[in-house]
Write an enzyme that holds these catalytic residues in place. Structure first.
Site, mmCIF file in Angstrom:
data_model
loop_
_atom_site.group_PDB
_atom_site.id
_atom_site.type_symbol
_atom_site.label_atom_id
_atom_site.label_comp_id
_atom_site.label_asym_id
_atom_site.label_seq_id
_atom_site.Cartn_x
_atom_site.Cartn_y
_atom_site.Cartn_z
ATOM 1 N N ASP A 103 0.833 -1.200 0.000
ATOM 2 C CA ASP A 103 0.000 0.000 0.000
ATOM 3 C C ASP A 103 0.873 1.257 0.000
ATOM 4 O OD1 ASP A 103 -2.751 1.062 0.304
ATOM 5 O OD2 ASP A 103 -2.007 1.831 2.219
ATOM 6 N N GLU A 105 1.985 -0.540 -4.864
ATOM 7 C CA GLU A 105 1.026 0.495 -5.248
ATOM 8 C C GLU A 105 1.841 1.791 -5.302
ATOM 9 O OE1 GLU A 105 -2.903 3.041 -3.991
ATOM 10 O OE2 GLU A 105 -1.439 2.446 -2.509
HETATM 11 C C1 NOJ Z 1 -4.312 3.123 -0.910
HETATM 12 C C2 NOJ Z 1 -5.482 2.210 -0.779
HETATM 13 O O1 NOJ Z 1 -5.719 1.582 -2.007
HETATM 14 C C3 NOJ Z 1 -6.637 3.065 -0.310
HETATM 15 O O2 NOJ Z 1 -7.859 2.379 -0.388
HETATM 16 C C4 NOJ Z 1 -6.330 3.539 1.082
HETATM 17 O O3 NOJ Z 1 -7.352 4.419 1.525
HETATM 18 C C5 NOJ Z 1 -4.990 4.281 1.125
HETATM 19 N N1 NOJ Z 1 -3.963 3.618 0.399
HETATM 20 C C6 NOJ Z 1 -4.512 4.442 2.548
HETATM 21 O O4 NOJ Z 1 -4.063 3.220 3.052
#
Ligand code: NOJ
Length: 537
Positions: free
Chosen positions: A199, A265
């Site tokens: 993440d 990500e």
């Molecule tokens: C990216 C995630 O995909 C999202 O859903 C989340 O709110 C944020 N990171 C914070 O963790």
């Protein structure tokens, strides 16, 4: 690269909204397990599960209170183990979501950290004194609105949170945080997971001096939404810092020893900057978010995809949609046309070097759910009146006609949307060769059959302008997407004797003389039996 990754197709499961086995209205792990045969039949090779950890759910699981357990809402650790084992038995890989940028404020580390300035875990988080004269230590803003700092009354210090105040950022300048996460990774790899989706992988590390981010425009436009406020700044000190790569380098041996993927990500839209994360011994793979930001415009799509492939080749993962972004069918116009474009676009993505990813419901051509503001659940919507947030893309999966759409026997945690109809369901589409579901299934089957031509990062871009984007893979395949220019079907000349391996719509024709007739908003995969001269559109 993990042995299983190359050639794979991924599928994102938003755990809360996939399948509810208990009737409490929230998706869970046994629910997912019951749908594994569906996923195998669809033709995916790996599933990515969004966070299932114990969590107060302030950000629907991205606020983790225990990295090693399962929230009772979603089941038990035994349920997860059963899911992993069954998936492996079906030759499906399981990638879980690792959230290393922040924890929940209920995590025992943070509970301890805020108990005293000399607490054992105080330095697990980022604490700063107020700015001279008071107020937050710098001008950083949270992705979800408001300052990225919250005052802890007891100590008089601020803690940093790039997301909600309930999501304090971890301090990756502290070696103890590194050790803690190595433990977390080791545990999950030993439990059999096949990788982690990391993440906000471009975050974690901040400027050591915590300098203000420069403001981009003076004077600011009137900005009411979080995104607009966030976009007012050049995030050069809070995001995408060079040091973050060292963290992934240090995880790499651990992942490689377990044949597990580190999938970032990395929300960095510049292809070269993104490529840095994926080169050498950094992350194995990263999502190309620019691919889900493009408009339905040929040059924009071509330039974006081409630049990313040039920078990162098969280290890319191609998301068609995600739980944070509108469904492709919505982005590309909605209705049957949006669904047609979504499939045509995915056909091209599926034939690029790297790993294509469906988000649940993409295979049904789903559009975002239409919700009223009273049903808002996403913290972005709750904190920013008038902003829809991400709820519309997170509405539950419609499995079959009838109450609860086969997702739940109870009341769903989030409505399906007033636009959801029986024909959108998995059951209604199954067996109908013209449905998005069956066409997606066929695409993935064809992709599997042609896998040997798609594995390498050898690619030639055959068109550098015009409404058709065409690529050649491995001297054997031509893949063409007609984005449309209002002039009707494109005629693409290919050598006689080729074979139409896949068409995203019935109206695509390959004539005996090698002419491919490709209507607007469709795509095709053609297997060449002779050396191509290159298409002329
Ligand atoms: C990216 C995630 O995909 C999202 O859903 C989340 O709110 C944020 N990171 C914070 O963790």
């Amino acid at each position: 690269m993990p042995t299983w990754w190359s050639g794979a197709v991924g599928y994102e499961i938003y755990v809360r909204s996939f399948a509810d086995s208990t009737g409490d209205g929230v998706g869970d792990l046994p629910g997912i397990r019951s749908r594994l045969p569906y996923l195998v039949g669809l033709g995916v090779d790996a599933i990515w599960l969004t966070p299932f950890y114990p969590s107060p759910q302030a950000d629907h699981g991205y606020d983790v209170a225990d990295y090693l357990d399962v929230d009772p809402t979603f089941g038990t650790l035994a349920d997860l183990q059963a899911l992993i084992d069954e998936a492996h038995g079906l030759d499906l890989r399981v990638v879980i979501d690792l959230v290393p940028n922040h924890t929940s404020d209920r995590h025992p580390w943070f509970q301890d950290a805020r108990s005293a300035t000399d607490a054992e875990h105080r330095d697990f988080y980022v604490w700063k004194d107020p700015a001279p004269g008071g107020g937050p230590p710098n001008n950083w803003v949270s992705h979800f609105g408001g300052p990225a700092w919250t005052l802890d009354e007891a100590s008089g210090q601020y803690y940093m949170h790039l997301f909600l105040p309930e999501q304090p950022d971890l301090n990756w300048a502290n070696p103890a945080v590194h050790e803690a996460f190595e433990q977390v990774l080791t545990t999950w790899f030993e439990r059999g997971v096949d990788g982690v989706r990391i993440d906000v992988a471009h975050s974690l590390v901040e400027d050591p001096d915590f300098r203000d981010n420069p403001e981009l425009e003076q004077p600011f436009p009137e900005a009411t939404s979080t995104q607009l406020i966030f976009d007012r700044f050049a995030h050069i000190h809070d995001l995408d810092q060079d040091g973050v790569l060292d963290i992934y380098r240090s995880w790499r041996a651990l992942a490689d020893a377990h044949d597990a993927v580190l999938l970032g990500e990395v929300f960095v839209l510049d292809p070269v900057r993104l490529g840095r994360y994926l080169a050498g011994d950094g992350l194995h793979a990263g999502f190309c978010f620019a691919a889900l930001k493009v408009a339905w415009e040929a040059d924009e799509i071509r330039d974006t995809l081409q630049a990313h492939v040039a920078a990162s080749g098969d280290a890319l993962a191609w998301p068609l949609s995600s739980h944070d972004d509108p469904h492709a069918a919505t982005r590309f116009g909605g209705g049957p046309l949006g669904a047609e474009r979504s499939l045509a676009y995915f056909t091209l993505l599926a034939c690029l070097p790297g790993v294509p990813f469906l988000y649940q419901g993409d295979e049904l051509g789903l559009e975002d759910g239409v919700l009223d503001t009273a049903s808002a659940q996403d913290p972005i919507a709750l904190r920013n009146p008038g902003v829809a947030g991400r709820d519309p893309v997170r509405t539950p999966m419609p499995w079959q006609p009838g109450p609860g759409f086969g997702f739940t026997t109870g009341d769903p945690w989030l409505p399906f949307g007033t636009n959801r109809r029986d024909e959108h369901t998995m059951l209604a589409q199954s067996g109908d060769p013209a449905s998005p579901l069956e066409r997606t299934r066929e695409l993935l089957q064809v992709r599997r059959e042609l896998a040997e031509h798609l594995r390498s990062d050898d690619i030639t871009w055959l068109t550098d302008e015009g409404a058709v984007i065409a690529i050649e893979r491995g001297d054997e395949l031509v893949v063409a997407l007609h984005v449309g220019d209002g002039d009707g079907p494109a005629e693409i000349e290919l050598p006689a004797g080729c074979r139409l391996a896949y068409a995203s719509a019935a109206e695509v024709y390959l004539l005996d003389d090698g002419r491919l007739l490709l209507p607007e908003d469709t795509a095709a995969i053609v297997e060449l039996s002779t050396e191509p001269e290159g298409p002329r559109t």
